[in-house]
Design a protein around this motif. Structure first.
Motif, mmCIF file in Angstrom:
data_model
loop_
_atom_site.group_PDB
_atom_site.id
_atom_site.type_symbol
_atom_site.label_atom_id
_atom_site.label_comp_id
_atom_site.label_asym_id
_atom_site.label_seq_id
_atom_site.Cartn_x
_atom_site.Cartn_y
_atom_site.Cartn_z
ATOM 1 N N MET B 52 26.441 51.787 -14.997
ATOM 2 C CA MET B 52 26.026 51.975 -13.605
ATOM 3 C C MET B 52 26.522 50.792 -12.800
ATOM 4 S SD MET B 52 22.189 53.031 -12.744
ATOM 5 C CE MET B 52 21.604 54.627 -13.265
ATOM 6 N N LEU B 53 27.074 51.056 -11.621
ATOM 7 C CA LEU B 53 27.390 49.941 -10.735
ATOM 8 C C LEU B 53 26.079 49.282 -10.324
ATOM 9 C CD1 LEU B 53 30.330 51.053 -8.433
ATOM 10 C CD2 LEU B 53 30.339 50.141 -10.731
ATOM 11 N N PRO B 54 26.114 47.977 -10.051
ATOM 12 C CA PRO B 54 24.865 47.254 -9.754
ATOM 13 C C PRO B 54 24.093 47.853 -8.582
ATOM 14 C CG PRO B 54 26.769 45.764 -9.701
ATOM 15 C CD PRO B 54 27.286 47.094 -10.102
ATOM 16 N N ARG B 55 24.838 48.367 -7.578
ATOM 17 C CA ARG B 55 24.093 48.870 -6.424
ATOM 18 C C ARG B 55 24.086 50.394 -6.386
ATOM 19 N NH1 ARG B 55 21.529 47.044 -1.737
ATOM 20 N NH2 ARG B 55 19.861 48.572 -1.652
ATOM 21 N N ALA B 56 24.214 51.038 -7.532
ATOM 22 C CA ALA B 56 24.057 52.487 -7.588
ATOM 23 C C ALA B 56 22.619 52.878 -7.257
ATOM 24 C CB ALA B 56 24.433 52.995 -8.975
ATOM 25 N N THR B 57 21.724 51.979 -7.546
ATOM 26 C CA THR B 57 20.294 52.286 -7.414
ATOM 27 C C THR B 57 19.721 51.687 -6.136
ATOM 28 O OG1 THR B 57 20.099 50.391 -8.851
ATOM 29 C CG2 THR B 57 19.760 52.547 -9.852
ATOM 30 N N ASN B 58 18.466 51.983 -5.933
ATOM 31 C CA ASN B 58 17.812 51.613 -4.693
ATOM 32 C C ASN B 58 17.735 50.106 -4.512
ATOM 33 O OD1 ASN B 58 16.751 52.767 -2.398
ATOM 34 N ND2 ASN B 58 14.668 52.222 -3.037
ATOM 35 N N HIS C 10 22.164 53.839 -0.608
ATOM 36 C CA HIS C 10 21.092 52.864 -0.812
ATOM 37 C C HIS C 10 21.417 51.474 -0.257
ATOM 38 C CE1 HIS C 10 19.489 55.890 -3.439
ATOM 39 N NE2 HIS C 10 20.331 55.674 -4.418
ATOM 40 N N ALA C 11 22.669 51.058 -0.331
ATOM 41 C CA ALA C 11 23.002 49.673 -0.016
ATOM 42 C C ALA C 11 22.814 49.356 1.467
ATOM 43 C CB ALA C 11 24.449 49.379 -0.421
ATOM 44 N N GLU C 12 22.495 48.098 1.763
ATOM 45 C CA GLU C 12 22.296 47.678 3.151
ATOM 46 C C GLU C 12 23.613 47.725 3.925
ATOM 47 O OE1 GLU C 12 20.734 46.013 0.566
ATOM 48 O OE2 GLU C 12 18.942 47.164 1.032
ATOM 49 N N GLY C 13 24.688 47.540 3.226
ATOM 50 C CA GLY C 13 26.023 47.698 3.807
ATOM 51 C C GLY C 13 26.936 48.176 2.698
ATOM 52 N N SER C 14 27.866 49.084 2.992
ATOM 53 C CA SER C 14 28.786 49.503 1.926
ATOM 54 C C SER C 14 30.064 50.045 2.546
ATOM 55 C CB SER C 14 28.156 50.554 1.013
ATOM 56 O OG SER C 14 28.005 51.770 1.691
ATOM 57 N N VAL C 15 31.168 49.746 1.898
ATOM 58 C CA VAL C 15 32.478 50.122 2.408
ATOM 59 C C VAL C 15 33.350 50.575 1.239
ATOM 60 C CG1 VAL C 15 34.642 49.087 3.234
ATOM 61 C CG2 VAL C 15 32.509 48.687 4.477
ATOM 62 N N LEU C 16 34.024 51.691 1.423
ATOM 63 C CA LEU C 16 35.109 52.039 0.501
ATOM 64 C C LEU C 16 36.387 51.665 1.224
ATOM 65 C CD1 LEU C 16 35.974 53.376 -2.208
ATOM 66 C CD2 LEU C 16 36.399 55.443 -0.896
ATOM 67 N N VAL C 17 37.097 50.683 0.656
ATOM 68 C CA VAL C 17 38.315 50.238 1.313
ATOM 69 C C VAL C 17 39.516 50.715 0.483
ATOM 70 C CG1 VAL C 17 38.209 47.947 0.238
ATOM 71 C CG2 VAL C 17 39.537 48.248 2.300
ATOM 72 N N GLU C 18 40.498 51.320 1.163
ATOM 73 C CA GLU C 18 41.678 51.837 0.474
ATOM 74 C C GLU C 18 42.936 51.207 1.067
ATOM 75 O OE1 GLU C 18 40.944 56.349 -0.403
ATOM 76 O OE2 GLU C 18 39.702 55.791 1.323
ATOM 77 N N PHE C 19 43.743 50.618 0.197
ATOM 78 C CA PHE C 19 44.995 49.957 0.544
ATOM 79 C C PHE C 19 46.043 50.642 -0.310
ATOM 80 C CE2 PHE C 19 45.848 45.816 2.570
ATOM 81 C CZ PHE C 19 44.605 45.478 3.059
ATOM 82 N N GLY C 20 46.792 51.555 0.218
ATOM 83 C CA GLY C 20 47.690 52.312 -0.659
ATOM 84 C C GLY C 20 46.819 53.012 -1.691
ATOM 85 N N ARG C 21 47.172 52.886 -2.963
ATOM 86 C CA ARG C 21 46.391 53.546 -4.011
ATOM 87 C C ARG C 21 45.224 52.683 -4.492
ATOM 88 N NH1 ARG C 21 51.005 55.521 -8.199
ATOM 89 N NH2 ARG C 21 50.070 57.569 -8.294
ATOM 90 N N THR C 22 45.144 51.456 -4.017
ATOM 91 C CA THR C 22 44.033 50.584 -4.393
ATOM 92 C C THR C 22 42.760 51.032 -3.675
ATOM 93 O OG1 THR C 22 45.420 48.675 -4.886
ATOM 94 C CG2 THR C 22 43.185 48.202 -4.147
ATOM 95 N N ARG C 23 41.675 51.223 -4.429
ATOM 96 C CA ARG C 23 40.386 51.609 -3.847
ATOM 97 C C ARG C 23 39.295 50.699 -4.366
ATOM 98 N NH1 ARG C 23 40.177 57.953 -5.295
ATOM 99 N NH2 ARG C 23 42.427 58.090 -5.028
ATOM 100 N N VAL C 24 38.610 50.018 -3.457
ATOM 101 C CA VAL C 24 37.544 49.098 -3.845
ATOM 102 C C VAL C 24 36.273 49.497 -3.129
ATOM 103 C CG1 VAL C 24 36.845 46.684 -4.016
ATOM 104 C CG2 VAL C 24 39.273 47.266 -4.031
ATOM 105 N N LEU C 25 35.190 49.606 -3.901
ATOM 106 C CA LEU C 25 33.887 49.909 -3.321
ATOM 107 C C LEU C 25 33.126 48.595 -3.152
ATOM 108 C CD1 LEU C 25 31.664 51.887 -2.470
ATOM 109 C CD2 LEU C 25 31.168 52.280 -4.886
ATOM 110 N N CYS C 26 32.801 48.259 -1.905
ATOM 111 C CA CYS C 26 32.115 46.998 -1.612
ATOM 112 C C CYS C 26 30.683 47.308 -1.173
ATOM 113 C CB CYS C 26 32.814 46.252 -0.478
ATOM 114 S SG CYS C 26 34.576 45.968 -0.767
ATOM 115 N N ALA C 27 29.707 46.807 -1.903
ATOM 116 C CA ALA C 27 28.314 47.045 -1.556
ATOM 117 C C ALA C 27 27.630 45.723 -1.267
ATOM 118 C CB ALA C 27 27.607 47.757 -2.702
ATOM 119 N N ALA C 28 26.952 45.660 -0.131
ATOM 120 C CA ALA C 28 26.231 44.438 0.237
ATOM 121 C C ALA C 28 24.744 44.671 0.036
ATOM 122 C CB ALA C 28 26.517 44.088 1.695
ATOM 123 N N SER C 29 24.129 43.830 -0.789
ATOM 124 C CA SER C 29 22.689 43.948 -1.066
ATOM 125 C C SER C 29 21.957 42.766 -0.452
ATOM 126 C CB SER C 29 22.434 43.970 -2.580
ATOM 127 O OG SER C 29 23.071 45.074 -3.169
#
Lengths: 231, 231, 231, 231, 231, 231
Positions: B52-58, C10-29
């Motif tokens: 599970m990603l760390p922030r998958a959950t609440n 759930h996350a207080e902030g979250s972004v899926l950033v895509e650069f070409g084929r690179t995909r990064v999920l950024c979650a701010a807790s």
């Protein structure tokens, strides 16, 4: 099948349980206080740790302490034992106390997890009785709200069979562990098709067999606990 | 419930499976060769890793890589997924090749393990098709001998319920995961009484509900796999 | 290049950033409280953890949780992301609160660390806005004192090139990551000659290119943050 | 700044390098063979491990061996040293041999990583000379294709400063490590704004200062290596 | 045999001890407070950690930090050093303070553990003196109630021999470490027959030799401590 | 003191040894082949692993497998048992085979390491006899060239005492473990002054007592091994 209570001198409850050639030493340790995440809630905690001695099995396996990590199977069984026992515990009545059940397999010949649950229940009952006798929990509180026993059943050669020993276990088409209360209800049902998937009818046969087996074990536990014990 | 195939560009098979708010990314990696203990036996291997990603959950949970050890729950689920998929694999037909299914929960709202199994099956099917197209396994060999889908069912407020989301899951009296083949047989039945133990009758209701649920998912998998894919 | 805000529920902030084929999920807790070594100082903390899913890359790599230890590259990038974001945070204004940025690479094709920084900044901005809206930090406090974006530049075939994808990256003679503020100043400059050492002139060209690239990304971040968001 | 060659009796090359109060012991170990992933390619390998003794610093820090894991900073510096030295190695000429540089900080007062690189180069040169003398690599092969030195520069009170000691280092607004070849080209440039971001002009001043500093160190290395050594 | 005091600038006491080619750096770190299990008892704690640099020996050995675990030999020696030093410490007089002795072997040629004990005692004495000078412990308190020195003796070719170097050590039939107080009593006697078991008579010869050797070392320690030190 | 042979069904040799309330289960596992560093040398290997069940002691201690690392005491004792047994093994006669002795303390009341050595010797003898009977080692080869027994002695209240139980052990001024061959020679002597250092005279008394104690144990081992065993 044999249950020897008080096999250890130090533990608040301890049982050597023997199922055929399978031998599991179950020790119940009562300590005051609870894990941090339970503090201040007025409830207790019961948990379990399962392990196998390196030469419990036919060929020696490496120690998990030497490998530096606990394997998935060990984790899985420890969690199963803990869940099974908590199902008959009133954690409020236990107060902020913890009971740890250590189930160490001294020799393995199939059915170690179900032997561990069946034996651990007796050790748990003794530890609770000890705690009440010592005044660690109130005399009138009764944290134990039922009994627990477990069997393994399986499908071997297309037929439902009770209590698989190791040669049967490793060739079984389906292996199922069933944990039941003394009054015949289910706590855990965990069946896996190792070979051919099974249908609803075979599942029914497995559950019938397990119900009968758990009922017999419940009798044995009662008999063992009925004997006077000078600890 | 939504199945998106080929969500990744590199993996031999990949599926983003969404069940309500639960989102699991399933990637199937095909590699030639097998683990050491299988070498020279002419059979392949299918295994799975769940995380599970760390922030998958609440609330955020710590990474297992940072803690330096994998928890019991993770181990348990990884093993369940691997067992479930192997039940529909003819390892002889696979040859000495390995397929690893990585099931990473991007967002969790109950039922992550059953979503993972259901999605991983589709990724597995794609990876096998890819391997046949590439000539990595013989064109006439068919390692896939069936399909697999899984649901969670539970008892909430005394009634059997399908597909528990997180609020239901955490208050369910009994939580059961059922893995079935496309032709309606059981691969795994795993039910735990979190609160009150359950009787044979309730167990029957849970199994009925699960059978129906798995049958629906099987349809969805077939539909998804029927769509032409330009990988 | 695409920035999708609020990719997670759930996350207080979250972004899926895509650069070409690179995909990064950024979650701010966002959590109240700070690590022990900061307690009682009246300042907050921002940190980051970077990781790659096993099949983000062309061939599967082992999970760091399974290996039981985090590799040097992971450590290095996590520290870089954390440092970069802290450069635009007024920790006093943040109060005794912690924001963790989880940057998980779902698919990799070069430039994952710079994509992570660029996306994480937007997730961070959203988390801070969320905290102010919820009254977790004072409405008039503004912990965010600037913006951050990052690019990778390199020397390929003797020429300075922006945004290396994986084939370029792995053959680049020099690989440089540059992190800049929205007003065009440097937070981090990290260039390594993989092949031929580089001279001052080429270094100048790399910095020019990076300055231009970061400026473009800053625009994209502003545009993304300008869109109304119903979280 | 002082370089003492052959500080150890066993190592193929060894240097005690002292920069102010900073003392780093660099030992080069030459072994035949290469890591598995390089086998059969006809090229050698040079790598480095950096560590600090627990009481190298002002207050004692815990051993990483006791903690059971290596920290991010240690990983980062080990990788930097390895990369820097490989930049002046012709791995083909080295043949299938490995040289490990152990850089252990006996006492730290700022600049330990740059001192380590500067000293390790001399130990590396000695180890290669030793290997040629012993016939472990061909006499006419010359794996060493240049020299490497490193300095730390920083911005303290708005001014560019060379060779920060610990009190300066911990208050520097920007801290930059620069690794250069003996002929004045860059191998690594790594600058971080700890406080205020820096502009292009200040960056230029830092690079000027670093270029001058590395040039001086190159002279010191040459002088040290020019002295006859009876190992 | 040479004892160099104050080899380090930061440590409260530090000694570089050289026994032939064996070189051990002993650093004593004084800190206020004690480990948790000693809190509130009014007594202090002295402990030791022993380690070897990777290239202290003839062939390089892997770092324990990289392996992620401390080996049995390291544990064993660390415990021996700690026990030996505590034998001459009045922990009440030390107050609730801790002294950690770090003994790092820079070069090894036999007898590293006994060199470490002998050197660590001098570093310990300096650290205590430092703490009294700084008022960290009462001027009239004297935690040091004796002195400690250690030698290794062995049976080589049937004869008792003092101070084995590495070639002797590895061929000795019996290897014995003896730790004694300055007034000639035993703190630790640890003898192992590597080859032929030994009889009471040979044991007597070993003890005679060790007694003489420790007495000589005690003189050296006194001489070293008698020199005025400007720390 | 009681020795029960063949307590386990699977192991090539196994002994439950009881010393007062101390109970140690010693299992000898014979396997063909040797560790890598011994391969091709024509000699065998005997090693030991010691561990304690969590509730062997008066209060429960954490499992080393759960902690993820083996403690110094465990390492130390495992090494002692291995060394002691190897002293009576002719590794040439053993051929390229390995015998691992697992000594698991089921209940502890002082003297666990000496009980383990004494019991492990009997299990080792049985395993060798088994291997000869099975033709795993040549019938005429005799790897066992002597017998081994061990006692703990100590100084309590100024007097030398044999076989300390736990209350004595924890208050002893000096604690000494002595391992001897059946013909009265020393394999290991390990004495530690926990309180007051001891003089040569007291040391002599301890050795006299230990010699007598080991001689008695040797008799017990012979008697146990003389009984016919139908394994």
């Amino acid at each position: 099948m044999r249950i020897t209570r008080n096999w250890l001198d130090h533990a608040e409850g301890s049982v050597l349980v023997e199922f055929g050639r399978t031998r599991v030493l179950c020790a119940a340790s009562f300590t005051e206080g609870v894990p941090r995440w339970l503090k201040g809630k007025g409830t207790g905690w019961v948990t379990a740790e399962y392990a196998m001695l390196p030469r419990a099995t036919n060929t020696r396996s490496d120690r998990e302490s030497v490998k530096g990590r606990i394997g998935g199977r060990t984790h899985e069984i420890s969690r199963l034992i803990g869940r099974s026992l908590r199902a008959v515990i009133d954690t409020k009545a236990l107060g902020e106390n913890t009971i740890v059940l250590d189930c160490d397999v001294l020799q393995a010949d199939g059915g170690t997890r179900t032997a561990a649950i069946t034996g651990a229940f007796v050790a748990l009952a003794d530890a609770i009785e000890h705690a009440r006798a010592e005044g660690l929990i109130a005399k009138k509180a009764q944290p134990l709200i039922g009994s627990v026993a477990a069997v393994s059943v399986g499908i071997v050669g297309g037929r439902a069979v009770l209590d698989l020993d190791y040669p049967e276990d490793s060739t079984a088409e389906t292996d199922m562990n069933v944990v039941m209360t003394g009054d015949g209800r289910f706590i855990e049902v965990q069946g896996t098709a190792e070979g051919e998937p099974f249908d609803r009818d075979l599942l029914g046969q497995l559950l019938d067999l397990a119900t009968k087996g758990c009922s017999d074990l419940t009798e044995r536990q009662r008999a063992a606990l009925a004997e006077g014990v000078a600890q």
